[in-house]
Design a protein around this motif. Structure first.
Motif, mmCIF file in Angstrom:
data_model
loop_
_atom_site.group_PDB
_atom_site.id
_atom_site.type_symbol
_atom_site.label_atom_id
_atom_site.label_comp_id
_atom_site.label_asym_id
_atom_site.label_seq_id
_atom_site.Cartn_x
_atom_site.Cartn_y
_atom_site.Cartn_z
ATOM 1 N N ASP A 1 0.855 -1.192 0.000
ATOM 2 C CA ASP A 1 0.000 0.000 0.000
ATOM 3 C C ASP A 1 0.892 1.244 0.000
ATOM 4 O O ASP A 1 1.873 1.303 0.740
ATOM 5 N N ASP B 1 0.896 5.506 0.410
ATOM 6 C CA ASP B 1 0.161 6.700 0.827
ATOM 7 C C ASP B 1 1.040 7.922 0.631
ATOM 8 O O ASP B 1 2.248 7.875 0.867
ATOM 9 N N PRO C 1 -4.434 8.146 0.400
ATOM 10 C CA PRO C 1 -4.155 6.860 -0.252
ATOM 11 C C PRO C 1 -3.740 7.050 -1.716
ATOM 12 O O PRO C 1 -4.355 7.834 -2.437
ATOM 13 N N ARG D 1 -3.666 0.696 -3.283
ATOM 14 C CA ARG D 1 -3.818 -0.395 -2.325
ATOM 15 C C ARG D 1 -3.603 -1.723 -3.040
ATOM 16 O O ARG D 1 -4.085 -1.925 -4.154
ATOM 17 N N SER E 1 3.900 -2.603 3.831
ATOM 18 C CA SER E 1 3.826 -3.966 3.301
ATOM 19 C C SER E 1 4.350 -4.949 4.331
ATOM 20 O O SER E 1 5.351 -4.677 5.005
#
Lengths: 325, 349
Positions: free
Chosen positions: A114, A116, A125, A128, A156
């Motif tokens: 993911d 961000d 975000p 994802r 992760s």
């Protein structure tokens, strides 16, 4: 207040709203994702390790996102940030797969990644559930606050890190692998010794997970040393001939490191026809510190044929050192 | 008593006109937003020379023996061409797509192209792109519904489908996952090459020094064989050869040898190949080869490690030594290799 005055006031308010809407039209809201547009400007490059690969990120911020003649402006007091990322799997010409023996099928799958965007303490975000084998991508996001210090957070396999500024030489690597063999040109008087040492430096290993905080893994598989198939080593003599020694007793093979800490072993050393193959090992070395590994082989031998001036017994003693930066 | 005079804004005519105006505005707004109907995904120009000024992406998808690359550029207006500039439909976008299919090997390019379909998908609609090969690079101009944020490239090969979302690169690999292990052999080899020597122990009855070659691939699909069973992948061993490095000797006389008499076996985890016969001696590539196998195909669970065992019995017939016949010796040349487990790309899907 007369009814007429109320009507006039309402009309004025409506006109003001209308004028504001016209002025603010084309301005993005904080957190809005803007499709099919990009931001013009100088990007800043970052990198981060991800399980089984490497992430490269470029962050560009500006006052507007454009597509042809169309434009969307940044929110008041904010900016529009474009994030482009690329994922590279693999460990670059590595002879050791980052899979620990016994790793389950689930552990051998790429963990989801993911991303961000972090601006002024607020997270937005980006993507994802991507992975090292995914294609790269791009996101354009309207943010609040000064985007000069925008960073990308990588989550992760239970670890969350900020991508670091990319080194200037751009020689970033998902992993480093070094392989070395004994050869006849190596210094030392003894010959007829064979040895192999291959190691890889990675952040994440299937079955072991991330290296301890502030460290990287050094994986060594199949380190081995022995004599040539005939079981003989030899020493050069002054007259150019060799004094041949037939091996006897057990060979001794060790692998040591002054800078890396041995954390895991899998299996046990195996005798080969004329030497020893060591078990697979995982060392932990501090990030940024070189990891030095030394493979040493010792074997007793008896003089095979009489050779003037040569001792009846000798010890073959060869070592091989490699360094992973 | 005079009838009270209504203010002008309460007169029925004025109220009626106002209500009708509001209703007209609402209807106009709805029509404006909808663009007069849903946008259909379709090819506008199949071989376009128009260009757009938008955001471009390059998406690459691996299929057996080839790689599909689709460059897409999403925009609201296309320029140039044989006619006037072209605007995107309201509620949609224009996409200029460039598709190339690059073969990793020279064999069967026609088969690969015939087996491959490439589509763009957006807003639940798809449009199929013409598949070209090599240097044929033609752009296709496409209408898609929406703003392009959900644009996907969908590739179907031999009945199985995978996709990648253009904007964020997320893949749905499906059965194609083993093809994404990467080219770096250490990451998770889709192909590895073995070249090694096997020697008899010193002072054995027959001394030999043989070397082996083979290539090993992990593949989800093999042309002519098809897809591996669910949850498994093919292991293909090709170019398997055994050669003498130094010819065998039985004590002092040199020996000649014969591998056809014995039943050679090649197994993976003790199982014989599902395709190919290791007992058949293929065409040796040189006089030094004493064993050559045709392509052999096994199946293993995706990503699992396995043991490969090559066993070749040979008869060593010594040359006569000073006129004295020496008995033939049967020896077995064998090689066991443990292939480690490898990664499975594509996340937890």
């Amino acid at each position: 207040m007369t009814r007429k005055q109320i009507m006039v006031a309402l009309v004025v308010v409506a006109l003001c709203f209308g004028a504001f809407a016209v002025v603010e039209r084309g301005r993005a809201e904080v957190g809005e994702r803007i499709a099919s547009m990009d931001v013009t400007g100088d990007g800043v490059d970052y990198v981060a390790p991800v399980p089984f690969g490497q992430l490269s990120v470029q962050v560009t911020s500006g006052d507007e996102a454009t597509m042809g003649d169309d434009a969307i402006r940044a929110p008041r007091g904010g900016a529009i940030v474009e994030v482009r990322w690329a994922l590279r799997n693999g460990t670059n010409n590595v002879g050791v797969s980052p899979v620990w023996p016994g790793a389950s099928a689930a552990q051998r799958r790429e963990p989801p990644i993911d991303l961000d965007l972090v601006v002024a303490g607020r997270s937005y975000p980006i993507v994802r559930g991507t992975s090292a084998s995914a294609d790269g991508g791009m996101a354009v996001i309207a943010v609040d606050g000064d985007a000069e210090n925008a960073r990308v957070r990588v989550n992760s396999a239970g670890r969350s890190v900020l991508a670091e500024p990319a080194p200037e030489d751009a020689s970033t690597r998902p992993a480093q692998s070094v392989s070395e063999r004994c050869n006849r040109d190596m210094p030392g008087k003894v010959d007829g010794v064979t040895c192999d040492l291959t190691a890889v430096r990675v952040a994440y290993v299937a079955g072991l997970g991330w290296a301890p905080t502030g460290h990287e893994w050094i994986l060594v598989r199949g380190a081995q040393a022995g004599l040539q198939p005939e079981g003989v080593f030899w020493m050069d003599q002054a007259n150019g001939d060799n004094a041949n020694y037939q091996a006897f007793g057990q060979p001794n093979v060790t692998l040591t490191s002054p800078t890396a800490r041995l954390v895991h072993r899998a299996g046990s050393p195996q005798a080969t026809a004329f030497g020893v193959a060591l078990e697979q090992r995982a060392y932990a070395v501090r990030t940024g510190q070189p990891a030095e590994l030394t493979l040493r082989f010792r074997q007793q031998g008896k003089l095979k044929e009489p050779a003037p001036g040569q001792p009846a017994q000798r010890i073959a003693d060869r070592s091989l050192t490699l360094t992973l930066e | 008593m005079p009838t009270p005079q209504r203010p002008w804004f309460r007169r029925p005519l004025v109220l009626g006109v106002a209500l009708a105006s509001v209703a007209a505005l609402v209807v106009a707004g709805l029509v404006w937003r909808s663009g007069g109907g849903p946008v259909q995904a379709r090819i506008v120009e199949a071989d376009t020379d128009r260009f757009v000024s938008g955001v471009s992406h390059s998406s690459t998808l691996s299929i057996p023996d080839a790689r599909v690359t689709v460059e897409t550029e999403v925009a609201t207006r296309a320029f140039g061409g044989r006619a006037d500039n072209l605007d995107a439909p309201r509620g949609g976008r224009l996409v200029v797509a460039n598709l190339t299919l690059a073969h990793l090997r020279r064999e069967s390019p026609r088969t690969t192209v015939a087996n491959t379909q490439v589509r763009l998908r957006a807003g639940g609609q798809t449009v199929q792109l013409p598949v070209q090969t090599g240097s044929e690079r033609r752009a296709t101009l496409v209408h898609i519904p929406g703003d392009g944020s959900d644009l996907e490239v969908v590739v179907t090969f031999a009945g199985r489908t995978q996709s990648v979302r253009v904007a964020d690169g997320r893949r749905t690999m499906g059965d194609f996952a083993p093809l994404y292990r990467g080219d770096a052999s250490g990451y998770a080899p889709s192909m590895s090459v073995l070249m090694d020597r096997t020697q008899s122990a010193p002072n054995a009855a027959v001394e030999y020094d043989a070397r082996q070659y083979w290539n090993l691939h992990r593949l989800p699909y093999i042309e002519g064989v098809g897809w591996a069973p669910a949850g498994r992948e093919w292991v293909r061993v090709d170019n398997l050869r055994m050669q003498w490095f130094r010819e065998p000797r039985q004590r002092s006389p040199r020996a000649t040898f014969d591998s056809t008499a014995g039943a050679s076996t090649v197994t993976v985890n003790g199982q014989r190949p599902t395709h190919g016969d290791p007992t058949a001696q293929g065409s040796a590539d040189s006089v030094r080869s004493f064993y050559a196998a045709p392509d052999l195909i096994f199946s293993v669970p995706v990503g699992e490690g396995f043991d490969l065992h090559v066993r070749v019995p040979v008869t060593a017939v010594p040359d006569e030594s000073n006129g004295v016949a020496v008995a033939a010796q049967n020896i077995v040349i064998e090689r066991k290799v443990r292939y480690a487990a490898v990664l499975t790309p594509g996340g937890a899907a």
